[in-house]
Design a protein around this motif. Structure first.
Motif, PDB file in Angstrom:
ATOM      1  N   ASN A   1       0.763  -1.287   0.078  1.00 45.86           N
ATOM      2  CA  ASN A   1      -0.085  -0.081  -0.010  1.00 45.86           C
ATOM      3  C   ASN A   1       0.983   1.181  -0.131  1.00 45.86           C
ATOM      4  O   ASN A   1       0.308   2.163  -0.659  1.00 45.86           O
ATOM      5  CB  ASN A   1      -0.927  -0.164   1.087  1.00 45.86           C
ATOM      6  CG  ASN A   1      -2.206  -1.056   0.938  1.00 45.86           C
ATOM      7  OD1 ASN A   1      -2.351  -1.497  -0.005  1.00 45.86           O
ATOM      8  ND2 ASN A   1      -2.717  -1.376   2.183  1.00 45.86           N
ATOM      9  N   MET A   2       1.866   1.152   0.490  1.00 45.13           N
ATOM     10  CA  MET A   2       2.847   2.245   0.687  1.00 45.13           C
ATOM     11  C   MET A   2       3.532   2.502  -1.009  1.00 45.13           C
ATOM     12  O   MET A   2       3.609   3.890  -1.013  1.00 45.13           O
ATOM     13  CB  MET A   2       4.036   2.169   1.815  1.00 45.13           C
ATOM     14  CG  MET A   2       3.482   2.027   3.155  1.00 45.13           C
ATOM     15  SD  MET A   2       4.694   1.767   4.305  1.00 45.13           S
ATOM     16  CE  MET A   2       5.631   3.210   4.337  1.00 45.13           C
ATOM     17  N   LEU A   3       3.775   1.774  -1.659  1.00 43.01           N
ATOM     18  CA  LEU A   3       4.294   1.993  -2.872  1.00 43.01           C
ATOM     19  C   LEU A   3       3.151   2.895  -3.924  1.00 43.01           C
ATOM     20  O   LEU A   3       3.336   3.199  -4.665  1.00 43.01           O
ATOM     21  CB  LEU A   3       4.705   0.593  -3.247  1.00 43.01           C
ATOM     22  CG  LEU A   3       5.902  -0.044  -2.629  1.00 43.01           C
ATOM     23  CD1 LEU A   3       6.222  -1.221  -3.524  1.00 43.01           C
ATOM     24  CD2 LEU A   3       7.085   0.771  -2.824  1.00 43.01           C
ATOM     25  N   THR A   4       1.897   2.631  -3.528  1.00 44.51           N
ATOM     26  CA  THR A   4       0.840   3.018  -4.275  1.00 44.51           C
ATOM     27  C   THR A   4       0.897   4.754  -4.131  1.00 44.51           C
ATOM     28  O   THR A   4       0.476   5.315  -4.992  1.00 44.51           O
ATOM     29  CB  THR A   4      -0.595   2.477  -4.036  1.00 44.51           C
ATOM     30  OG1 THR A   4      -0.901   2.740  -2.711  1.00 44.51           O
ATOM     31  CG2 THR A   4      -0.614   1.160  -4.440  1.00 44.51           C
ATOM     32  N   ASN A   5       1.487   5.442  -3.427  1.00 43.24           N
ATOM     33  CA  ASN A   5       1.468   6.599  -3.031  1.00 43.24           C
ATOM     34  C   ASN A   5       2.435   7.220  -4.090  1.00 43.24           C
ATOM     35  O   ASN A   5       2.417   8.499  -4.123  1.00 43.24           O
ATOM     36  CB  ASN A   5       1.908   7.044  -1.575  1.00 43.24           C
ATOM     37  CG  ASN A   5       0.885   6.812  -0.549  1.00 43.24           C
ATOM     38  OD1 ASN A   5      -0.260   6.603  -1.147  1.00 43.24           O
ATOM     39  ND2 ASN A   5       1.098   6.274   0.524  1.00 43.24           N
ATOM     40  N   ARG A   6       3.384   6.478  -4.420  1.00 42.16           N
ATOM     41  CA  ARG A   6       4.474   7.191  -5.656  1.00 42.16           C
ATOM     42  C   ARG A   6       3.747   7.423  -6.791  1.00 42.16           C
ATOM     43  O   ARG A   6       2.940   6.606  -7.350  1.00 42.16           O
ATOM     44  CB  ARG A   6       5.640   6.139  -5.769  1.00 42.16           C
ATOM     45  CG  ARG A   6       6.090   6.093  -4.345  1.00 42.16           C
ATOM     46  CD  ARG A   6       7.581   5.173  -4.516  1.00 42.16           C
ATOM     47  NE  ARG A   6       7.995   5.150  -3.285  1.00 42.16           N
ATOM     48  CZ  ARG A   6       9.362   4.978  -2.864  1.00 42.16           C
ATOM     49  NH1 ARG A   6      10.285   4.953  -3.844  1.00 42.16           N
ATOM     50  NH2 ARG A   6       9.938   4.845  -1.854  1.00 42.16           N
ATOM     51  N   ILE A   7       4.155   8.431  -7.640  1.00 35.39           N
ATOM     52  CA  ILE A   7       3.518   8.468  -8.899  1.00 35.39           C
ATOM     53  C   ILE A   7       4.472   7.850  -9.976  1.00 35.39           C
ATOM     54  O   ILE A   7       5.661   8.167 -10.083  1.00 35.39           O
ATOM     55  CB  ILE A   7       3.642  10.080  -9.262  1.00 35.39           C
ATOM     56  CG1 ILE A   7       2.949  10.959  -8.398  1.00 35.39           C
ATOM     57  CG2 ILE A   7       3.307  10.326 -10.592  1.00 35.39           C
ATOM     58  CD1 ILE A   7       1.262  10.698  -8.393  1.00 35.39           C
ATOM     59  N   THR A   8       3.807   6.971 -10.554  1.00 36.04           N
ATOM     60  CA  THR A   8       4.267   5.996 -11.523  1.00 36.04           C
ATOM     61  C   THR A   8       4.800   6.923 -12.988  1.00 36.04           C
ATOM     62  O   THR A   8       4.413   7.950 -12.946  1.00 36.04           O
ATOM     63  CB  THR A   8       3.561   4.865 -12.123  1.00 36.04           C
ATOM     64  OG1 THR A   8       2.354   5.350 -12.692  1.00 36.04           O
ATOM     65  CG2 THR A   8       3.221   4.171 -10.726  1.00 36.04           C
ATOM     66  N   ARG A   9       5.663   6.356 -13.692  1.00 39.18           N
ATOM     67  CA  ARG A   9       5.975   6.638 -15.155  1.00 39.18           C
ATOM     68  C   ARG A   9       4.903   7.001 -15.880  1.00 39.18           C
ATOM     69  O   ARG A   9       4.421   8.248 -16.617  1.00 39.18           O
ATOM     70  CB  ARG A   9       6.910   6.188 -15.724  1.00 39.18           C
ATOM     71  CG  ARG A   9       7.595   6.783 -16.914  1.00 39.18           C
ATOM     72  CD  ARG A   9       8.303   6.043 -17.651  1.00 39.18           C
ATOM     73  NE  ARG A   9       9.204   5.245 -16.771  1.00 39.18           N
ATOM     74  CZ  ARG A   9      10.244   4.228 -16.812  1.00 39.18           C
ATOM     75  NH1 ARG A   9      10.224   3.735 -18.271  1.00 39.18           N
ATOM     76  NH2 ARG A   9      11.022   3.690 -16.195  1.00 39.18           N
ATOM     77  N   THR A  10       3.784   6.099 -15.755  1.00 40.78           N
ATOM     78  CA  THR A  10       2.567   6.182 -16.572  1.00 40.78           C
ATOM     79  C   THR A  10       1.646   7.366 -16.032  1.00 40.78           C
ATOM     80  O   THR A  10       1.236   8.046 -16.951  1.00 40.78           O
ATOM     81  CB  THR A  10       1.802   4.857 -16.398  1.00 40.78           C
ATOM     82  OG1 THR A  10       2.698   3.928 -16.857  1.00 40.78           O
ATOM     83  CG2 THR A  10       0.444   4.835 -17.301  1.00 40.78           C
ATOM     84  N   LYS A  11       1.675   7.569 -14.850  1.00 41.72           N
ATOM     85  CA  LYS A  11       0.676   8.812 -14.111  1.00 41.72           C
ATOM     86  C   LYS A  11       1.479  10.145 -14.800  1.00 41.72           C
ATOM     87  O   LYS A  11       0.830  10.815 -15.002  1.00 41.72           O
ATOM     88  CB  LYS A  11       0.813   8.459 -12.723  1.00 41.72           C
ATOM     89  CG  LYS A  11      -0.273   7.545 -12.543  1.00 41.72           C
ATOM     90  CD  LYS A  11      -0.722   7.761 -10.959  1.00 41.72           C
ATOM     91  CE  LYS A  11      -1.892   6.901 -10.670  1.00 41.72           C
ATOM     92  NZ  LYS A  11      -2.341   6.753  -9.179  1.00 41.72           N
ATOM     93  N   ARG A  12       2.706  10.131 -14.363  1.00 44.55           N
ATOM     94  CA  ARG A  12       3.594  11.234 -14.946  1.00 44.55           C
ATOM     95  C   ARG A  12       3.281  11.689 -16.368  1.00 44.55           C
ATOM     96  O   ARG A  12       3.211  12.834 -16.663  1.00 44.55           O
ATOM     97  CB  ARG A  12       4.992  11.272 -14.559  1.00 44.55           C
ATOM     98  CG  ARG A  12       5.501  11.190 -13.480  1.00 44.55           C
ATOM     99  CD  ARG A  12       7.125  11.167 -13.130  1.00 44.55           C
ATOM    100  NE  ARG A  12       7.532  10.992 -11.887  1.00 44.55           N
ATOM    101  CZ  ARG A  12       7.523  12.128 -10.780  1.00 44.55           C
ATOM    102  NH1 ARG A  12       7.416  13.304 -11.647  1.00 44.55           N
ATOM    103  NH2 ARG A  12       7.954  12.023  -9.829  1.00 44.55           N
ATOM    104  N   GLU A  13       3.364  10.706 -17.226  1.00 39.06           N
ATOM    105  CA  GLU A  13       3.079  10.864 -18.748  1.00 39.06           C
ATOM    106  C   GLU A  13       1.722  11.353 -19.029  1.00 39.06           C
ATOM    107  O   GLU A  13       1.263  12.472 -19.565  1.00 39.06           O
ATOM    108  CB  GLU A  13       3.225   9.843 -19.586  1.00 39.06           C
ATOM    109  CG  GLU A  13       4.874   9.328 -19.412  1.00 39.06           C
ATOM    110  CD  GLU A  13       4.791   7.929 -20.026  1.00 39.06           C
ATOM    111  OE1 GLU A  13       4.170   7.160 -20.124  1.00 39.06           O
ATOM    112  OE2 GLU A  13       6.370   7.634 -20.208  1.00 39.06           O
ATOM    113  N   LYS A  14       0.845  10.733 -18.326  1.00 36.11           N
ATOM    114  CA  LYS A  14      -0.752  11.245 -18.403  1.00 36.11           C
ATOM    115  C   LYS A  14      -0.872  12.462 -17.789  1.00 36.11           C
ATOM    116  O   LYS A  14      -1.533  13.449 -18.432  1.00 36.11           O
ATOM    117  CB  LYS A  14      -1.580  10.256 -17.552  1.00 36.11           C
ATOM    118  CG  LYS A  14      -3.075  10.586 -17.753  1.00 36.11           C
ATOM    119  CD  LYS A  14      -4.030   9.411 -17.017  1.00 36.11           C
ATOM    120  CE  LYS A  14      -5.315   9.517 -17.444  1.00 36.11           C
ATOM    121  NZ  LYS A  14      -6.104   8.628 -16.593  1.00 36.11           N
TER     122      LYS A  14
END
Length: 72
Positions: free
Chosen positions: A24-37
């Motif tokens: 669950n803690m890892l989901t707080n990070r912004i993924t590359r996919t989300k950054r691109e979006k």
């Protein structure tokens, strides 16, 4: 009142001992996919609030991502 405190302590203990806490803690990070979006939506002239609601993060996170990318 004493019963409430005990129940709260039990709930907190079980929550932190859960094997999924680390995941669950890892989901707080912004993924590359989300950054691109975020960048694509900004290029489409959406506001930070609109981008945040579509991506599923806080508007301050959108601002930080765009700032790190050299965009406003």
């Amino acid at each position: 009142m004493c019963i409430f405190v005990r129940l709260s302590a039990i709930n907190l203990k079980s929550r932190y001992e859960s094997p999924n806490v680390e995941a669950n803690m890892l989901t707080n990070r912004i993924t590359r996919t989300k950054r691109e979006k975020i960048i694509r939506l900004r290029d489409a002239n959406l506001t930070h609030q609109a981008i945040a609601s579509r991506v599923g993060c806080h508007r301050n996170t959108v601002s930080k991502v765009l700032k790190n990318e050299g965009l406003k």
